[in-house]
Scaffold this motif. Sequence first.
Motif, PDB file in Angstrom:
ATOM      1  N   THR A   1      -6.045  -1.098  -6.622  1.00  0.00           N
ATOM      2  CA  THR A   1      -5.779  -1.548  -5.257  1.00  0.00           C
ATOM      3  C   THR A   1      -4.367  -2.099  -5.115  1.00  0.00           C
ATOM      4  O   THR A   1      -3.753  -2.539  -6.087  1.00  0.00           O
ATOM      5  N   ASN A   2      -3.895  -2.132  -3.866  1.00  0.00           N
ATOM      6  CA  ASN A   2      -2.632  -2.824  -3.610  1.00  0.00           C
ATOM      7  C   ASN A   2      -2.857  -4.330  -3.500  1.00  0.00           C
ATOM      8  O   ASN A   2      -1.895  -5.092  -3.386  1.00  0.00           O
ATOM      9  N   GLY A   3      -4.080  -4.761  -3.488  1.00  0.00           N
ATOM     10  CA  GLY A   3      -4.406  -6.198  -3.586  1.00  0.00           C
ATOM     11  C   GLY A   3      -4.378  -6.977  -2.289  1.00  0.00           C
ATOM     12  O   GLY A   3      -4.834  -8.122  -2.242  1.00  0.00           O
TER      13      GLY A   3
ATOM     14  N   LEU B   1       9.879  -1.770  -1.812  1.00  0.00           N
ATOM     15  CA  LEU B   1       9.277  -0.572  -2.418  1.00  0.00           C
ATOM     16  C   LEU B   1       7.872  -0.323  -1.893  1.00  0.00           C
ATOM     17  O   LEU B   1       7.449   0.817  -1.738  1.00  0.00           O
ATOM     18  N   ARG B   2       7.142  -1.410  -1.647  1.00  0.00           N
ATOM     19  CA  ARG B   2       5.717  -1.263  -1.343  1.00  0.00           C
ATOM     20  C   ARG B   2       5.413  -1.593   0.115  1.00  0.00           C
ATOM     21  O   ARG B   2       4.453  -2.327   0.421  1.00  0.00           O
ATOM     22  N   GLY B   3       6.217  -1.019   0.990  1.00  0.00           N
ATOM     23  CA  GLY B   3       5.892  -0.987   2.410  1.00  0.00           C
ATOM     24  C   GLY B   3       5.640  -2.328   3.063  1.00  0.00           C
ATOM     25  O   GLY B   3       4.710  -2.462   3.856  1.00  0.00           O
TER      26      GLY B   3
ATOM     27  N   HIS C   1       2.759   1.547   3.508  1.00  0.00           N
ATOM     28  CA  HIS C   1       3.483   2.810   3.358  1.00  0.00           C
ATOM     29  C   HIS C   1       4.509   2.622   2.249  1.00  0.00           C
ATOM     30  O   HIS C   1       5.669   2.314   2.521  1.00  0.00           O
ATOM     31  N   CYS C   2       4.074   2.786   1.005  1.00  0.00           N
ATOM     32  CA  CYS C   2       5.019   2.627  -0.100  1.00  0.00           C
ATOM     33  C   CYS C   2       6.026   3.777  -0.068  1.00  0.00           C
ATOM     34  O   CYS C   2       5.662   4.918   0.251  1.00  0.00           O
ATOM     35  N   VAL C   3       7.253   3.457  -0.438  1.00  0.00           N
ATOM     36  CA  VAL C   3       8.344   4.422  -0.261  1.00  0.00           C
ATOM     37  C   VAL C   3       8.121   5.698  -1.070  1.00  0.00           C
ATOM     38  O   VAL C   3       8.512   6.789  -0.658  1.00  0.00           O
ATOM     39  N   TYR C   4       7.456   5.579  -2.232  1.00  0.00           N
ATOM     40  CA  TYR C   4       7.297   6.730  -3.130  1.00  0.00           C
ATOM     41  C   TYR C   4       5.946   7.421  -2.990  1.00  0.00           C
ATOM     42  O   TYR C   4       5.656   8.367  -3.720  1.00  0.00           O
ATOM     43  N   CYS C   5       5.080   6.950  -2.100  1.00  0.00           N
ATOM     44  CA  CYS C   5       3.727   7.505  -2.021  1.00  0.00           C
ATOM     45  C   CYS C   5       3.749   8.878  -1.332  1.00  0.00           C
ATOM     46  O   CYS C   5       4.306   9.024  -0.245  1.00  0.00           O
ATOM     47  N   HIS C   6       3.142   9.864  -1.968  1.00  0.00           N
ATOM     48  CA  HIS C   6       3.155  11.246  -1.475  1.00  0.00           C
ATOM     49  C   HIS C   6       1.865  11.639  -0.751  1.00  0.00           C
ATOM     50  O   HIS C   6       1.712  12.795  -0.346  1.00  0.00           O
TER      51      HIS C   6
ATOM     52  N   THR D   1      -7.285   6.401   3.829  1.00  0.00           N
ATOM     53  CA  THR D   1      -6.163   5.791   4.533  1.00  0.00           C
ATOM     54  C   THR D   1      -5.714   4.527   3.813  1.00  0.00           C
ATOM     55  O   THR D   1      -6.305   4.119   2.812  1.00  0.00           O
ATOM     56  N   CYS D   2      -4.637   3.942   4.319  1.00  0.00           N
ATOM     57  CA  CYS D   2      -4.023   2.800   3.641  1.00  0.00           C
ATOM     58  C   CYS D   2      -3.382   1.877   4.677  1.00  0.00           C
ATOM     59  O   CYS D   2      -3.000   2.321   5.758  1.00  0.00           O
ATOM     60  N   ASN D   3      -3.246   0.604   4.316  1.00  0.00           N
ATOM     61  CA  ASN D   3      -2.588  -0.346   5.210  1.00  0.00           C
ATOM     62  C   ASN D   3      -1.094  -0.489   4.900  1.00  0.00           C
ATOM     63  O   ASN D   3      -0.394  -1.228   5.580  1.00  0.00           O
TER      64      ASN D   3
HETATM   65  S1  SF4 Z   1       0.730   3.705  -3.226  1.00  0.00           S
HETATM   66 FE1  SF4 Z   1       1.067   2.382  -1.456  1.00  0.00          FE
HETATM   67  S2  SF4 Z   1       0.966   3.737   0.356  1.00  0.00           S
HETATM   68 FE2  SF4 Z   1       0.080   4.847  -1.406  1.00  0.00          FE
HETATM   69  S3  SF4 Z   1      -2.085   4.448  -1.259  1.00  0.00           S
HETATM   70 FE3  SF4 Z   1      -1.289   2.864  -2.668  1.00  0.00          FE
HETATM   71  S4  SF4 Z   1      -0.737   1.118  -1.345  1.00  0.00           S
HETATM   72 FE4  SF4 Z   1      -1.065   2.887  -0.014  1.00  0.00          FE
END
Ligand code: SF4
Length: 292
Positions: free
Chosen positions: A118-120, A154-156, A50-55, A46-48
Amino acid sequence: MGGRAMYLDDDISAVRDTQLNVYNFDTLSKEADASYGFLRFDPNNTCNLHCVYCHNHRSEALIDLDRFVWFLNNKVVSVSTFQIGCVMEPTLDRRLCDFMLAIAASPARPTKDLMLQTNGTLLNKHDYDKMRAAGLTLLSVSMDAADPETQRSLRGGMSLERVFRNISGFKSACPDVSIEFICTVTTANVDKVDSLVELGLGIGVMRYVFREVYYYPDNDVVDHERMPALLLSDGQFSAMRERLEAKYNTDAQFIFATSSYLDRAARKMVADSGYVGRDLGRMSETVRRALG
Ligand code: SF4
Ligand SMILES: C[S@@+](CC[C@H](N)C(=O)[O-])C[C@H]1O[C@@H](n2cnc3c(N)ncnc32)[C@H](O)[C@@H]1O
């Protein structure tokens, strides 16, 4: 450019490049032991953000730490690069450093790099002493722009300021660990990556990975409203690459991966990972051409 540039748009490396996560842990646990060029592991799914391009799909599923230790000791002969954080966000898992220490104490201790991607945003929640003890060599932080608005859109909703605070704290605690920025290039940031490089060079970031955004229209996670307009047109990625090469005379390393390369690499990774029934679908370029 004085630095080292690498273009990933042609041949896919022959080394085994495998993901290990909640989708294939059981399958790989039943296979023979193996050596890996790249082993890309996610302890959680899971992730904290919601990046626009993440599939990538998400769930609350986790990898059990004891079973992971068993896997490392029974199913891994050797690893060149061990990446933690590949399909989801590893810093969301409180056990992150326990997994790192387990890798360090096993045959999977990598001969080249132990990388955390990581998204940091939650990096500061973890124990940097343990990361050092585990032999972390590379922190890879996803960064798309130096301006907070573009980054956020872009990065939620991600806070650039917070990530910079975390990178700075990490650098003080782990001065010997290299830091890279990994940037997903879209029409929203393709003209703004220069300031990202300048920002990074200012804080000692010596590796920049630029990934042309890819799009699988059959995917049911990604933001289909915004994606078509974010795809680069033919030549835009190479023009950006040439501009950066002409502009920066630096010892930093620049890596450029086209979307078609990423598509081919992903298909090889699906095969190398023993996934059952996983289909990436049609590639974005088909859509781009259809859109004219
Ligand atoms: S790209 Fe963005 S939404 Fe996808 S896992 Fe990484 S931080 Fe989460
Ligand atoms: C899926 S994330 C997982 C690790 C972590 N959550 C992060 O964001 O760094 C890995 C990398 O894939 C990139 N990525 C996600 N979707 C992409 C896309 N459609 N095209 C190109 N890169 C993408 C992300 O920006 C990130 O740098």
